[in-house]
Design an enzyme around this catalytic site. Structure first.
Site, short mmCIF file in Angstrom:
data_model
loop_
_atom_site.label_atom_id
_atom_site.label_comp_id
_atom_site.label_asym_id
_atom_site.label_seq_id
_atom_site.Cartn_x
_atom_site.Cartn_y
_atom_site.Cartn_z
CG HIS A 113 31.33 43.37 37.02
ND1 HIS A 113 30.52 43.09 38.10
CD2 HIS A 113 31.06 44.64 36.67
CE1 HIS A 113 29.79 44.15 38.38
NE2 HIS A 113 30.10 45.10 37.54
CE LYS A 115 33.30 46.36 40.28
NZ LYS A 115 32.06 45.71 39.85
CG ASP A 120 53.44 42.33 50.86
OD1 ASP A 120 53.91 42.35 49.72
OD2 ASP A 120 53.74 43.15 51.74
CG HIS A 291 27.84 50.10 42.55
ND1 HIS A 291 29.05 49.48 42.75
CD2 HIS A 291 27.63 50.08 41.21
CE1 HIS A 291 29.57 49.10 41.59
NE2 HIS A 291 28.73 49.46 40.64
CE LYS A 293 28.29 45.30 42.28
NZ LYS A 293 27.22 46.09 41.74
CG ASP A 298 18.79 31.95 59.21
OD1 ASP A 298 17.74 32.61 59.09
OD2 ASP A 298 18.90 30.78 58.81
#
Length: 414
Positions: A113, A115, A120, A291, A293, A298
């Site tokens: 899952h 991404k 380089d 979508h 996450k 603080d």
């Protein structure tokens, strides 16, 4: 594989495909040596075809290009799409592909899952954005609200080293940066970000991302904002959210109000009474499907990554987040979330809470027992050594040194 906090990084928050795709494609255009990519979803649409063109051009000018896509999330790519890349020298790998059964994908659990993109060993991209047009806001009402981060600096070497192992690459990153093993204090130099690369696998790092969320909630002094697309976390995290709120921390949670899958909202609503009664402010994002996450605490802590706060991400899927200590980045992400709260969210007030009756109580009891015991349940689910199927070569069992990092098999959602 364990990583330490790295100092001296530069970060850029990328919101939605409009910010993310041009940065990634530009980095690939400038690549001189390597392009490494892992993604859950690669669709053969405008975005996927644009990535295809950039990878093809990079490979044709001699750049080593390696990409691994999830066998469930990216199961519908055409042979023409893939073979044109491999013919140009691109190493193209499916993570744990499985045959269709009556035309349906069956390998739902324990998915790749993450991404992640590394170019380089100089620049990396980590977040929740897949290579699909639905991450662009001009996609329409179903366009996803999402985030990633571009990072340059010492932590890129850690990310590259992990991807090389995950993909089974022959490349080896030369780590010319020094490593600091201590837990960082709040930044002394504004803009000099301290970053830790954290991943979740089904071997030795099963709960690393969740642990960082738990520590963040326990250490919060004033304010926490969590925005998470698929919110159905374990009991420990729910309890720490309430504990933080009850000791005076302002805890705000943003979940989907216009979900891409209706069951997502149904599950989150089962937790509303528990959270709101404990002082947590719950908001539903109502402009389009959420979508992201992400979270901030603080004035210096933040995280951006692929991990949802649900049983699949926390106990089954292969995930990766950046944990960030940096006041400027925290402020940038906080400003974005505050704008969402002010303009695109609706607070769940007392009069909008699910009814308090015997049926609701019964469901809540079942839910909390499920969340309390799911990590153990996940260990009973069918597990196997996942296959890394390189296109153009026979399907092989996982490469022992590589997938010891991601043993077992996969789990779902985008």
């Amino acid at each position: 594989m364990n990583f330490s906090w790295q100092e001296g990084n530069r970060l850029l928050l990328l919101e939605n495909g409009e910010a993310f795709f041009p940065r990634v494609f530009g980095a690939i255009q400038r690549a001189e040596r390597t392009v490494l990519i892992e993604t859950f979803i690669l669709f053969e649409d405008d975005v996927g075809n644009a990535l295809h063109r950039e990878l093809l051009a990079a490979a044709q000018r001699g750049v080593r290009v390696e990409i691994m896509v999830d066998g469930y999330g990216s199961a519908e790519l055409s042979d023409k799409f893939v073979n044109s890349l491999t013919s140009a020298g691109v190493r193209f790998i499916y993570y744990d592909p499985r045959p269709l059964v009556m035309g349906m994908r069956t390998n739902v659990f324990r998915r790749l899952h993450r991404k992640t993109v590394v170019v380089d060993d100089v620049v990396a991209f980590v977040g929740g954005i897949n290579f699909s047009a639905e991450h662009n806001t001009d996609y329409g009402p179903e366009a996803k609200q999402d985030y990633a981060v571009q990072v340059k600096g010492p932590v890129v070497a850690d990310i590259a080293r992990y991807l090389q192992q995950a993909i089974g690459s022959e490349q080896h990153t030369r780590r010319w940066w020094g490593s600091r093993s201590h837990r960082p204090a709040v930044n002394a130099k504004p803009g000099d970000a301290q970053v830790l690369y954290v991943y979740r696998d089904n071997d030795e790092h099963r709960d690393d991302i969740e642990v960082h969320y738990l520590e963040m909630l326990r250490e919060a002094k004033r304010d926490v904002i969590i925005a998470n697309a698929y919110f159905f976390p374990g009991y420990r995290l729910l309890r720490e959210m309430r504990n933080a709120a009850q000791r005076g921390v302002r805890v705000r949670l943003i979940v989907q109000g216009e979900p891409d899958m209706p069951i997502v909202k149904v599950g989150a609503e089962l937790l509303y009474n528990y959270l709101v009664d404990g002082g947590v402010e719950v908001y539903e994002y109502i402009r389009r499907p959420l979508h992201g996450k992400i979270a901030v605490k603080d004035d210096h802590w933040a995280t951006v990554g692929s991990s949802n706060l649900d049983p699949l991400s926390l106990s089954l899927n292969l995930e990766a987040n950046l944990i960030i200590h940096d006041r400027p980045f925290n402020q940038t992400l906080r400003d974005n979330l505050e704008a969402l709260l002010a303009n695109d969210c609706q607070r769940v007030q007392e009069d909008r809470l699910p009814p308090r009756n015997w049926w609701q109580l019964s469901k809540s009891v079942v839910v909390f027992h499920f969340l309390r015991h799911f990590p153990a349940i996940a260990g009973w689910l069918p597990a196997h050594t996942p296959l890394l199927a390189q296109v153009g070569e026979p399907v092989q069992p996982e490469m022992e040194t590589q997938d010891r990092v991601e043993t077992d098999n996969p789990g779902a959602k985008s």
